[in-house]
Design an enzyme around this catalytic site. Structure first.
Site, PDB file in Angstrom:
ATOM      1  N   CYS A 454       0.804  -1.220   0.000  1.00 24.83           N
ATOM      2  CA  CYS A 454       0.000   0.000   0.000  1.00 24.83           C
ATOM      3  C   CYS A 454       0.836   1.268   0.000  1.00 24.83           C
ATOM      4  O   CYS A 454       0.462   2.253  -0.628  1.00 24.83           O
ATOM      5  CB  CYS A 454      -0.969  -0.009   1.172  1.00 24.83           C
ATOM      6  SG  CYS A 454      -0.179  -0.314   2.727  1.00 24.83           S
ATOM      7  N   HIS A 496      -1.736   0.334   7.288  1.00 23.10           N
ATOM      8  CA  HIS A 496      -2.122   0.714   5.936  1.00 23.10           C
ATOM      9  C   HIS A 496      -1.640   2.142   5.676  1.00 23.10           C
ATOM     10  O   HIS A 496      -1.340   2.906   6.593  1.00 23.10           O
ATOM     11  CB  HIS A 496      -3.652   0.634   5.807  1.00 23.10           C
ATOM     12  CG  HIS A 496      -4.152   0.724   4.407  1.00 23.10           C
ATOM     13  ND1 HIS A 496      -3.674  -0.097   3.410  1.00 23.10           N
ATOM     14  CD2 HIS A 496      -5.071   1.529   3.830  1.00 23.10           C
ATOM     15  CE1 HIS A 496      -4.292   0.192   2.270  1.00 23.10           C
ATOM     16  NE2 HIS A 496      -5.152   1.184   2.500  1.00 23.10           N
ATOM     17  N   ASP A 511      -7.756   6.015  -1.729  1.00 23.84           N
ATOM     18  CA  ASP A 511      -6.955   4.847  -1.357  1.00 23.84           C
ATOM     19  C   ASP A 511      -6.628   4.053  -2.594  1.00 23.84           C
ATOM     20  O   ASP A 511      -7.453   3.274  -3.084  1.00 23.84           O
ATOM     21  CB  ASP A 511      -7.720   3.967  -0.355  1.00 23.84           C
ATOM     22  CG  ASP A 511      -6.828   2.881   0.211  1.00 23.84           C
ATOM     23  OD1 ASP A 511      -5.698   2.718  -0.272  1.00 23.84           O
ATOM     24  OD2 ASP A 511      -7.275   2.198   1.155  1.00 23.84           O
TER      25      ASP A 511
END
Lengths: 720, 323
Positions: A454, A496, A511
């Site tokens: 991520c 994250h 995201d």
């Protein structure tokens, strides 16, 4: 009779303590008083204390340096060896006070060198650990044993500086029993009961004390903060860090350690909205993201009346950093509790970039109340600073790509969507083990390797957006969380990173991971990654019984934390409130505790008393000799000399006489008198008088401490 | 070689107050005498004498050659009583024991010819070899102390005392005594083999029977009767009565021993306790007296065998609370 004693004289006395003859062989040493084993400490006391020490040391093994552990255990072992093998004179030399004192000084210096400082939790506990062992090694008098027990109790408590979990509490239980055993042994070392019956005694006494302990737990006044703030020690603690580089979140994701636990008051938000906001990064040097340090404290935005506010309690594990986590977007500052007392000081500040920053680093489990309204946009009291558009000098390709995107699309939203689509269409791969990146990590990731976790996506996304002229920043935190019963566990594996763009006057969440691996956002990391990825087993869904057991255990720990460790000033206030009472004054608490103790103790002591009263009534009907006989039976039974079933009175008293030669003449007279009084036809009063006399003699003799070895020696002296 | 009674008695050191006097004409002298020929068996000798004083009968269960006959003869000689020995065989008839009526030509009447039971001490050797009819003839004599024949009863001597022996080894053609008849024997003992030192002494001095002949009477039947009356005045406390009762109860409870001990056994036990205490110069019974004689009373009654019964009885003693 004479044959027996003659025999005894030729056979050396079997005694744990070295006899006088043995010590006479080494007059020099005896004069120097360097022999701790000849001192007045009983072997039984030594054994009980050794068990206590080893059990006290055991929990510390996990966090102390190995050389400290070895030193401490070795000192205990050396002392035990010295008492077992008195002929090892070099041991006595080592265990002398002089040597041990200098040894302690050396250890103190070594600890200072090892840790780099001395005043702090770790070095202090390490030093205490060695000192307690050294005290045991030079144990000389009976009073030393008492001191040692106090020290051991303190050492036992220090392990709560490290951990206050259920396991930590359970680990101390054997040591508590050993402490009780040692106390019982010290009280009367010569007639010490065996370990098993002492353990039973300690268990009974602990159970008897439990109600008072529970009462004190609830009513004893707490301090509103920690008693002393524990200095920050350099212990490695997993958690988000204050900067982000490619791979940092990926590494964190491989830990199944708990980041925090959450209890929701009512509804649990859906998985894709569980964005737990943590550190925000606005500076990028081409490789590493770091905070900008330009954020200022701001007030929270009151929530709109039409959005639902979620109330929850977070139990944050220590992570040595200052930020606290809340669902996006927090509507208020975290407080210790929701008690009606409204003027509660918040535990943290809200910064203009949306971070919650605590006053001090989170060094212990911290519990706070928090409210959020679920939304993907952060209010921005101030416009974005120029640094949110700052671009690194490398990664030219990515910057060019961003500028090109800006030309192709008109609105910031369209630009962002175009890149998101690009991520999902191009062969990007979501993996914990991406190829290593070189000097221009964003370029290499976007156009070459195309695999990453991520943070790679968020970072590349932010860089391209900045190049396109949209202010962008990186937010790290946790996404997700797993329900375990009535609470949620958020683990490090849920770590994250995502991006925020300045669009239409708010910071809007984008995201990019959702574009590449939608299941990461929907279901969690376990389903988003391939089976060969190093994801912790707990993050995988549908784990077997191991996962289930671990969740159970976590549930128990959570309950322990919530009900016991977190029971603080506020919880106490809540308790009083729920009972409909004002918070009592200290003197009232004292009065309640004292009264309750008195009642409880009189109940405990009274029950046998009532039984005794019944027996007394029953015995009043008996003839005097029979009453006296029952008394004798009880008296001796209390001393562990009870009659066995089927043993005749004479046999019994003869057996005791063989064990306790000091009582023999009295017991023989008593035996004869009782046999006459109880079984013969006559009942002459003179016999009864003699009986009473011998009875009081026996009582007196039994009160005196009995030393089997000294009695044997006395007998030996008398016959020689 | 003179042997002191107190030092050799099994539990003599346990009760130093229980000294037995050694003057002529008292039970101590009697015991001393008998032990001179039955070396090292003080406990058995005392039990035998106590049994005699309690007016019970003695069953000795042992292998041949350990001194059963010697004991009976020594008792007879020392107490100045006449004694008869009957070897029981499987063709023994009741008449061989109790006697027959013979027609006398001169008086033209039936004349009763008394059998060997008409004596003070009857040594019934290997009683389990005789057929049941002969056994019951003896047992009637033991219980009733009289013999009925042809409608006439003939009283036995006042101090009639049976010493019966039986071989414990299982043998063909033996008739084990039924429980009801074992109950007639107050005491069951086994003499046991002598220890090494005593056995060497025996080998050195030859036949014990010969040495029995050298014994002098240390008492007479009249004295013995007086003693027996004396034992009856020994005090038994109610606590001990309770103790005996709970011992009897215990034998009946767990079902290991059939019906357990009968009340007759309990009465016999108390009689024997009195005699035992009296032999130890006490006017009251102590719990250790009960424990000392209980295995001898209960053993053969509980299991039919003295040796195994003794172990069972001792185990029982360790289970019942002692006053």
């Amino acid at each position: 009779m004479s044959r027996c004693t003659r025999f005894a004289r030729t056979v050396p006395l079997v005694s744990a303590r070295p006899s006088a003859a043995q010590s006479r062989k080494r007059p020099t040493l005896a004069l120097l008083r360097l022999r701790p084993s000849t001192s007045g400490v009983d072997t039984k006391i030594l054994a009980a204390l050794a068990i206590l020490l080893l059990l006290t040391q055991l929990p510390h093994v996990l966090h102390l340096p190995i050389w400290i552990t070895v030193t401490g255990v070795a000192l205990v072992a050396a002392r035990l060896l010295a008492s077992q093998r008195p002929e090892l004179t070099w041991l006595d030399l080592i265990l002398s006070s002089v040597v041990l004192t200098s040894f302690a000084v050396v250890v103190a210096i070594l600890i200072r060198l090892h840790f780099g400082y001395f005043v702090g939790r770790d070095p202090a506990v390490a030093f205490l650990f060695v000192l307690v062992a050294a005290k045991f090694a030079e144990l000389r008098r009976g009073s030393d044993a008492t001191v040692l027990m106090c020290l051991a109790s303190f050492l036992l408590l220090t392990q709560y500086f490290y951990s206050q979990t259920l396991l930590a509490a359970l680990v101390t239980v054997p040591a508590v029993f050993a402490l009780g055993h040692a106390l019982a042994v010290i009280r009367d070392p010569d007639n010490a009961a065996p370990l098993k019956s002492n353990i039973k005694l300690v268990a009974v006494m602990l159970l008897q004390g439990a109600p008072l302990a529970i009462l004190l737990f609830f009513v004893f006044p707490r301090l509103s903060g920690p008693l002393w703030s524990l200095p920050e020690d350099g212990m490695a603690q997993s958690g988000l860090s204050d900067s982000m580089r490619p791979g940092s979140i990926g590494e964190l994701s491989q830990s199944s350690a708990v980041a925090f636990r959450v209890e929701f008051d009512s509804e649990v938000p859906p998985y894709r909205q569980r964005y737990w906001r943590g550190p925000v990064f606005e500076q990028f040097d081409g490789y590493r993201w770091s905070p900008s340090h330009t954020a200022r404290p701001v007030k929270t935005q009151p929530s709109d009346s039409n959005t639902d506010v979620i109330d929850y309690t977070v139990m944050l594990q220590p992570h040595k950093q200052q930020w606290m986590f809340a669902l996006e977007t927090p509507t208020r500052l975290p407080t210790g509790s929701d008690a009606p007392d409204a003027s509660r000081r918040p535990l943290a500040l809200l910064l203009s970039d949306g971070q919650l920053i605590a006053d001090d680093p989170i060094n212990q489990v911290t519990r706070y109340r928090q409210s959020s309204s679920l939304s993907d946009s952060q209010p921005a009291p101030r416009g974005p600073g120029t640094h949110t558009l700052q671009l690194p000098s490398n990664n030219a390709q990515a910057i060019a790509f961003g500028k090109q995107l800006a030309l192709q699309h008109s609105t910031p939203h369209a630009i962002a969507s175009a890149l998101m689509q690009g991520f999902s269409k191009a062969p990007f791969r979501y993996t914990l083990r991406p190829a290593l990146l070189g000097n221009a990590p964003v370029d290499e990731f976007l156009f070459d390797t195309r695999e990453g976790f991520c943070e790679h996506y968020a970072s590349a996304f932010a860089v391209v957006m900045r190049a396109a002229g949209i202010p962008a920043r990186i937010v790290t935190g946790y996404l997700g969380g797993e329900m375990n019963g009535d609470y949620m566990i958020v683990r490090q594996s849920d770590a994250h990173a995502w991006a925020e763009l300045w669009i239409d006057g708010v910071w809007k969440r984008y995201d990019p991971t959702a574009a590449i691996a939608p299941s990461r956002v929907e279901n969690g990391i376990g389903t988003a990654l391939g089976v060969d990825e190093p994801v912790p087993a707990l993050a995988r869904l549908g784990g077997g019984w191991v996962t289930m057991m671990q969740l159970r255990w976590d549930g128990m720990n959570h309950a322990w934390q919530r009900l016991v460790v977190d029971f603080d000033n506020d919880s106490q206030a809540e308790l009083w409130d729920r009972l409909g009472l004002r918070t009592p004054e200290p003197w009232q608490i004292t009065a309640v505790v004292l009264t309750a103790s008195a009642l409880w103790m009189s109940l405990l002591l009274g029950l046998p008393g009532i039984k005794r009263l019944h027996r007394f009534r029953a015995e009043r009907e008996l003839p005097p000799a029979e009453r006296a006989w029952r008394q004798l039976e009880r008296l001796l039974a209390r001393k562990g000399l009870a009659r066995v079933t089927g043993e005749t009175p004479s046999d019994w008293l003869a057996r005791i006489s063989a064990r306790r030669p000091d009582l023999a003449p009295t017991l023989r007279r008593l035996s004869e008198a009782f046999n006459r009084q109880r079984f013969a036809r006559c009942d002459n009063t003179s016999g009864a008088l003699a009986l009473a006399h011998d009875f009081s003699t026996l009582r007196r003799l039994l009160r005196k401490p009995h030393h089997p070895t000294s009695a044997k020696r006395a007998k030996q002296r008398a016959t020689s | 070689m003179p042997v002191s009674v107190t030092s050799e008695a099994g539990d003599g050191t346990r009760h130093p107050q229980d000294k037995i006097a050694g003057a002529i004409g008292d039970p101590g002298a009697v015991l001393n005498q008998i032990e001179r020929v039955l070396i090292g068996k003080g406990e058995t000798v005392r039990l035998a004498l106590a049994c005699l004083l309690a007016r019970g009968h003695l069953l000795i269960e042992d292998v041949p050659g350990v001194g059963k006959t010697t004991l009976a003869r020594a008792l007879g000689v020392t107490l100045g009583m006449d004694w008869t020995r009957v070897q029981f065989t499987n063709d023994l008839l009741p008449a061989d024991l109790v006697g027959v009526s013979i027609f006398d030509r001169d008086t033209t009447r039936f004349q009763f010819k008394p059998g060997p039971v008409f004596t003070s001490i009857l040594l019934a050797d290997e009683i389990n070899r005789a057929p049941p009819k002969a056994q019951s003839a003896l047992l009637e004599a033991m219980e009733e102390r009289q013999v009925s024949l042809d409608g006439q009863t003939h009283a036995l001597p006042d101090d009639f005392f049976v010493v019966a022996t039986q071989n414990p080894a299982e043998q063909l053609g033996a008739f084990p005594l039924p429980e009801s008849q074992l109950d007639r024997f107050l005491v069951g003992v086994s003499i046991g083999l002598p220890d090494a030192a005593t056995e060497r002494l025996l080998l050195e001095h030859g036949d014990r029977r010969a040495s029995v002949e050298t014994l002098q009477a240390a008492a007479n039947p009249a004295q013995l009767r007086q003693w027996a009356r004396d034992t009856e005045s020994v005090h038994v406390d109610t606590k001990l009565i309770d103790y005996v009762q709970s011992l009897l109860q215990a034998t009946r409870e767990d079902g290991h021993f059939g019906h357990g001990l009968s009340p007759r056994a309990g009465i016999a036990l108390i009689r024997l306790c009195r005699a035992w205490a009296w032999l130890h110069s006490r006017d009251h019974v102590l719990p250790e007296d009960v424990q000392a004689v209980f295995p001898a009373v209960a053993g053969h009654r509980l299991t039919g065998k003295v040796a195994t019964g003794r172990i069972a009885a001792e185990e029982l003693l360790s289970r019942v609370d002692c006053p």
